[in-house]
Design an enzyme around this catalytic site. Sequence first.
Site, mmCIF file in Angstrom:
data_model
loop_
_atom_site.group_PDB
_atom_site.id
_atom_site.type_symbol
_atom_site.label_atom_id
_atom_site.label_comp_id
_atom_site.label_asym_id
_atom_site.label_seq_id
_atom_site.Cartn_x
_atom_site.Cartn_y
_atom_site.Cartn_z
ATOM 1 N N ASP A 1 0.816 -1.219 0.000
ATOM 2 C CA ASP A 1 0.000 0.000 0.000
ATOM 3 C C ASP A 1 0.846 1.264 0.000
ATOM 4 O O ASP A 1 0.472 2.285 0.577
ATOM 5 C CB ASP A 1 -0.969 0.033 1.204
ATOM 6 C CG ASP A 1 -1.764 -1.242 1.298
ATOM 7 O OD1 ASP A 1 -2.278 -1.679 0.261
ATOM 8 O OD2 ASP A 1 -1.846 -1.819 2.393
ATOM 9 N N LYS B 1 2.039 2.138 -5.150
ATOM 10 C CA LYS B 1 2.720 1.641 -6.362
ATOM 11 C C LYS B 1 1.887 1.883 -7.603
ATOM 12 O O LYS B 1 2.415 2.175 -8.668
ATOM 13 C CB LYS B 1 2.988 0.126 -6.253
ATOM 14 C CG LYS B 1 3.962 -0.264 -5.176
ATOM 15 C CD LYS B 1 4.175 -1.770 -5.152
ATOM 16 C CE LYS B 1 2.994 -2.563 -4.659
ATOM 17 N NZ LYS B 1 2.630 -2.336 -3.257
ATOM 18 N N HIS C 1 -4.668 -2.054 -6.557
ATOM 19 C CA HIS C 1 -3.989 -0.840 -6.990
ATOM 20 C C HIS C 1 -5.028 0.216 -7.332
ATOM 21 O O HIS C 1 -5.841 0.026 -8.219
ATOM 22 C CB HIS C 1 -3.117 -1.124 -8.223
ATOM 23 C CG HIS C 1 -1.839 -1.816 -7.874
ATOM 24 N ND1 HIS C 1 -0.853 -2.053 -8.784
ATOM 25 C CD2 HIS C 1 -1.392 -2.289 -6.699
ATOM 26 C CE1 HIS C 1 0.146 -2.663 -8.179
ATOM 27 N NE2 HIS C 1 -0.165 -2.823 -6.920
HETATM 28 P P1 IMP Z 1 -2.603 -12.774 2.180
HETATM 29 O O1 IMP Z 1 -1.678 -12.216 1.165
HETATM 30 O O2 IMP Z 1 -4.060 -12.556 1.865
HETATM 31 O O3 IMP Z 1 -2.290 -14.204 2.521
HETATM 32 O O4 IMP Z 1 -2.370 -11.968 3.547
HETATM 33 C C1 IMP Z 1 -1.141 -12.057 4.256
HETATM 34 C C2 IMP Z 1 -0.766 -10.712 4.863
HETATM 35 O O5 IMP Z 1 -0.416 -9.822 3.814
HETATM 36 C C3 IMP Z 1 -1.883 -10.034 5.635
HETATM 37 O O6 IMP Z 1 -1.317 -9.285 6.700
HETATM 38 C C4 IMP Z 1 -2.489 -9.097 4.621
HETATM 39 O O7 IMP Z 1 -3.145 -7.992 5.217
HETATM 40 C C5 IMP Z 1 -1.232 -8.651 3.883
HETATM 41 N N1 IMP Z 1 -1.512 -8.205 2.514
HETATM 42 C C6 IMP Z 1 -1.848 -8.962 1.462
HETATM 43 N N2 IMP Z 1 -2.001 -8.204 0.360
HETATM 44 C C7 IMP Z 1 -1.745 -6.941 0.728
HETATM 45 C C8 IMP Z 1 -1.702 -5.694 0.025
HETATM 46 O O8 IMP Z 1 -1.923 -5.597 -1.182
HETATM 47 N N3 IMP Z 1 -1.387 -4.620 0.768
HETATM 48 C C9 IMP Z 1 -1.078 -4.691 2.086
HETATM 49 N N4 IMP Z 1 -1.098 -5.817 2.764
HETATM 50 C C10 IMP Z 1 -1.424 -6.940 2.108
#
Ligand code: IMP
Length: 433
Positions: free
Chosen positions: A13, A16, A41
């Site tokens: 976040d 990008k 995005h």
């Molecule tokens: P997952 O990718 O859904 O397995 O989540 C794993 C961790 O990555 C969690 O803490 C999510 O909040 C974080 N996360 C996944 N995608 C994003 C993103 O695009 N931005 C910020 N955090 C993310």
Amino acid sequence: MPVTVVIGSQWGDEGKGKIVDLLSKEVDIVARYQGGANAGHTICWGDKTFVLHLVPSGIFHEGVSCVIGNGVVIDPVAVIDEIRMIKELGYQVEGRLFISHNAHLIMPYHKAVEQVRERYRDADAIGTTGRGIGPAYMDKFARTGIRVVDLLDRDVLSMKLKRAIEEKNQILRSIYGAEELNVDAIIEEYVEFDRLIDPYVIDAPQYLNAALKEGKHILAEGAQGALLDVDFGTYPYVTSSHPTVGGCCTGLGVPPTEINRIIGIVKAYCTRVGNGPFPTELLDETGELLRKTGNEFGATTGRPRRCGWLDLVALRYTSMINGFTELAITKLDVLNGLPSIQVATSYRYDGKETTRFPSEGHTLEKVTPVYETMPGWEADIRTADRFEDLPEVTQEYLQFIASTVGVDITMISTGPKREQTITGERSRVRAVR
Ligand code: IMP
């Protein structure tokens, strides 16, 4: 060496999307190399706002092709929905969007398993986005995954789906006491994707390397951020892939020798969604103010993001792992009006001061950041056109970041709009080493 890689330097976040959007006009191909529909995005264009989860934002630039690489895990429902939305906006997608035949798929059972597993972990939950990302990568590495190419053969898909769902049903039932999924209903739904996805499927490494041979430029875009990398991030509170620079090579099939620019995207403060250590987190009204002013709510899940001061210990670490050749600072305007700004320059742990970023969670949880306090600025910086237009204290803040990390700043985003960006020589802040 015409590959530029854009990498989030924090916990995702960082903004990008906007930087990729700006750089897209200088390249021929924008390629996404990891993650899935967990990323969001946000792109502001005039008075319109778009959120893309899978398709690279380059799709909004005519003449640019977009690739979803083999390192991405693709939810077929999500990608087809996104394609439909982009077409409805009047953009040509066929012949411009290409999906790697080797990318793995996210299926309904991945989301079902993730949901029950997060519930089961209770207080230890990762706080995932619930998009089935982790379980899809688990299947990939267990060598039981289903890939895009399998969607194109109904018999193969049905056989693989049946085997996978039966296994997941055993897990759901026996381990978690959860409801089983309907094998036939899922097969019936997903066999239909052959005709929907077929126009976009290619052998992406061949395509990208042929383009490189022709002298074309590729912008490789990572999702999430380096501190969520499964190896280098704050494990286990990470995503299941490699947002870091190596992920670009394994997720696209482009050799490292083709990469010449590695841009670290740095938000002027820090945020994190989901659980896990966050040394500079602000649990007070300043954190609340950053969340409100920066609109820090997840683009994918809408969850409020945790907010805190910029952490240069973490940034030096991600710069070391990724070899950033330049930095792009985003959301600088969110700091407008703060009486003072703090930046973590080292940590105190076990009675000692250290500049090492401990990616092992149990240590990171116990560190206390050591801050440098800098004066804030009153002026609204959103109309600044050059680095020199920024208030002196803002310039000092940027200079301090560049010099501490030892990497030049080449882009400064001072607002959500495309034009609110200082680029080129007007933005260069040289690191004084
Ligand atoms: P997952 O990718 O859904 O397995 O989540 C794993 C961790 O990555 C969690 O803490 C999510 O909040 C974080 N996360 C996944 N995608 C994003 C993103 O695009 N931005 C910020 N955090 C993310």
